[in-house]
Design an enzyme around this catalytic site. Sequence first.
Site, short mmCIF file in Angstrom:
data_model
loop_
_atom_site.label_atom_id
_atom_site.label_comp_id
_atom_site.label_asym_id
_atom_site.label_seq_id
_atom_site.Cartn_x
_atom_site.Cartn_y
_atom_site.Cartn_z
N ARG A 11 29.89 36.83 40.42
CA ARG A 11 30.42 38.03 39.77
C ARG A 11 31.47 37.69 38.71
NH1 ARG A 11 31.98 42.66 43.75
NH2 ARG A 11 32.18 43.62 41.71
N CYS A 12 31.88 36.44 38.65
CA CYS A 12 32.93 36.02 37.72
C CYS A 12 32.32 35.42 36.45
CB CYS A 12 33.82 34.99 38.41
SG CYS A 12 35.03 34.22 37.32
#
Length: 115
Positions: A11-12
């Site tokens: 998600r980063c």
Amino acid sequence: MTGVVIWHNQRCSKSRAALALIEGRGISPTVRRYLDDAPSLAELTAARDTLGLRAIDMMRPKEKLFRELGLSKDDDEDRLLAAMADHPKLIERAIVFANGRAVLARPPERVLEIL
């Protein structure tokens, strides 16, 4: 090259960029989604030593959970490492291991230093 491992949070954006840089060099790293497969205290201690950083430097102190746990940048290494082991969300991402070295991939281009 074999033996490249990335502690990755999909998600980063920085973690995804680091992974893309590795793969762009024709390397298929072992991807460890550390939020699902949390590193042990021993693994975190070894990572800190290989990185050559203090525990706080491999953490996300602006994370809300950091404050909720009553942690401080001045806490001792053992407390901070234990917090990361118990709450992997506190681990800064991405951490990449290769060739007996490690790097915190912020910015993502730092991975190139150890490949």
